[in-house]
Design a protein around this motif. Structure first.
Motif, short mmCIF file in Angstrom:
data_model
loop_
_atom_site.label_atom_id
_atom_site.label_comp_id
_atom_site.label_asym_id
_atom_site.label_seq_id
_atom_site.Cartn_x
_atom_site.Cartn_y
_atom_site.Cartn_z
N GLN A 1 0.82 -1.22 0.00
CA GLN A 1 0.00 0.00 0.00
C GLN A 1 0.85 1.27 0.00
OE1 GLN A 1 -2.39 -0.99 3.43
NE2 GLN A 1 -4.15 -1.53 2.14
N ILE A 2 2.08 1.19 0.46
CA ILE A 2 2.97 2.34 0.40
C ILE A 2 3.30 2.66 -1.05
CG2 ILE A 2 5.29 3.19 0.96
CD1 ILE A 2 5.10 1.47 3.54
N VAL A 3 3.54 1.62 -1.84
CA VAL A 3 3.90 1.79 -3.25
C VAL A 3 2.66 1.94 -4.13
CG1 VAL A 3 5.02 0.62 -5.20
CG2 VAL A 3 6.09 0.60 -2.95
N ILE A 4 1.57 1.27 -3.76
CA ILE A 4 0.32 1.31 -4.52
C ILE A 4 -0.74 1.87 -3.57
CG2 ILE A 4 -1.27 -0.04 -5.96
CD1 ILE A 4 0.93 -2.30 -5.85
N PRO A 5 -0.78 3.19 -3.38
CA PRO A 5 -1.62 3.78 -2.33
C PRO A 5 -3.12 3.56 -2.50
CG PRO A 5 -0.57 5.49 -3.65
CD PRO A 5 0.00 4.18 -4.10
N TYR A 6 -3.58 3.28 -3.69
CA TYR A 6 -5.01 3.05 -3.90
C TYR A 6 -5.42 1.60 -3.62
CZ TYR A 6 -2.73 1.83 -8.29
OH TYR A 6 -1.87 1.30 -9.22
N LEU A 7 -4.47 0.72 -3.36
CA LEU A 7 -4.75 -0.69 -3.05
C LEU A 7 -5.37 -0.79 -1.66
CD1 LEU A 7 -4.38 -3.80 -3.55
CD2 LEU A 7 -2.12 -3.54 -2.54
N LYS A 8 -6.56 -1.37 -1.59
CA LYS A 8 -7.20 -1.57 -0.29
C LYS A 8 -6.88 -2.95 0.27
CE LYS A 8 -11.58 -1.20 2.13
NZ LYS A 8 -13.00 -0.86 2.00
N ASP A 9 -7.07 -3.98 -0.56
CA ASP A 9 -6.77 -5.35 -0.13
C ASP A 9 -6.80 -6.26 -1.35
OD1 ASP A 9 -6.22 -7.54 1.46
OD2 ASP A 9 -8.08 -7.44 2.61
N PHE A 10 -6.20 -7.41 -1.21
CA PHE A 10 -6.29 -8.45 -2.24
C PHE A 10 -7.58 -9.22 -2.03
CE2 PHE A 10 -1.67 -8.04 -1.34
CZ PHE A 10 -1.31 -7.43 -2.53
N LEU A 11 -8.30 -9.49 -3.10
CA LEU A 11 -9.55 -10.25 -2.97
C LEU A 11 -9.29 -11.75 -2.92
CD1 LEU A 11 -11.90 -8.24 -5.36
CD2 LEU A 11 -11.88 -8.27 -2.86
N LEU A 12 -8.30 -12.23 -3.67
CA LEU A 12 -7.95 -13.64 -3.71
C LEU A 12 -9.18 -14.51 -3.89
CD1 LEU A 12 -5.34 -13.37 -0.85
CD2 LEU A 12 -4.88 -13.44 -3.30
N LYS A 13 -9.85 -14.25 -4.98
CA LYS A 13 -11.11 -14.89 -5.32
C LYS A 13 -10.91 -16.37 -5.66
CE LYS A 13 -14.74 -14.50 -8.79
NZ LYS A 13 -15.09 -13.80 -10.03
N LYS A 14 -11.71 -17.23 -5.01
CA LYS A 14 -11.66 -18.67 -5.25
C LYS A 14 -12.70 -19.04 -6.31
CE LYS A 14 -10.63 -19.52 -0.41
NZ LYS A 14 -11.11 -20.18 0.83
N LYS A 15 -12.36 -20.03 -7.12
CA LYS A 15 -13.28 -20.49 -8.16
C LYS A 15 -13.06 -21.98 -8.36
CE LYS A 15 -14.76 -19.18 -12.81
NZ LYS A 15 -14.50 -18.29 -13.95
N THR A 16 -14.13 -22.69 -8.70
CA THR A 16 -13.99 -24.12 -8.98
C THR A 16 -14.05 -24.36 -10.48
OG1 THR A 16 -16.36 -24.45 -8.68
CG2 THR A 16 -14.96 -24.86 -6.77
#
Length: 172
Positions: free
Chosen positions: A43-58
């Protein structure tokens, strides 16, 4: 690193970071402090990044193959951003930050030109991460960026030149 990877490929970060999403997912679920530290540095380097979603899919006919990708959300929108929305430099920084801040790094980390695609301030932060990580593991970097090289003591720098059709390694 921009594709879907099987969730079970999460024990160690691969050399090409192709399993960054499953690795971060495992950290988020099992090592919250480590995950949060990686996110904070990103977030220091990418200030607009809130969080990773890490979406799961089957995948598969019976949904037997579970995969995850590195999507993310911003601080300014609820639109789920996809890996292709990240610049090459941003995704490279996420991978380097993860490799350098992981709890149990490999004995030696070797990388070529980690500064490519990074803003000068991001190169500075990367250099600080590298220096801090050298307390826990050996790091070998091939770099051509004066900004990155200047962050290290001269005794830690080896210059490689070509002489008589061979590489010659010299400390300055």
């Amino acid at each position: 690193m921009r594709g879907w990877e099987i969730i079970e490929d999460n024990k160690t970060l691969r050399a090409d970071a192709s399993n960054i999403a499953p690795f971060l997912l495992r950290l988020r679920e099992e090592c919250e402090d480590e995950y949060q530290n990686i996110l904070n540095v990103c977030q220091i380097v990418i200030p607009y990044l809130k969080d990773f979603l890490l979406k799961k899919k089957t995948f598969g006919k019976a949904g037997e193959i579970k995969k995850v990708n590195l999507s993310w959300k911003t601080k300014y929108s609820d639109f789920p951003m996809q890996p292709y929305h990240l610049s090459d430099g941003s995704i490279r920084f996420i991978c380097f930050a993860t490799a350098l801040l992981q709890l149990d790094p490999p004995f030696t980390l070797i990388t070529n030109e980690p500064e490519l695609g990074l803003h000068p301030e991001a190169i500075h932060i990367l250099g600080e991460l590298i220096r801090a990580t050298t307390q826990r593991t050996q790091i070998i970097i091939a770099a051509q960026s004066p900004l990155l090289v200047d962050m290290f003591n001269i005794e830690n720098i080896v210059v490689v030149t070509r002489e008589n059709n061979q590489s010659v390694f010299k400390r300055k």
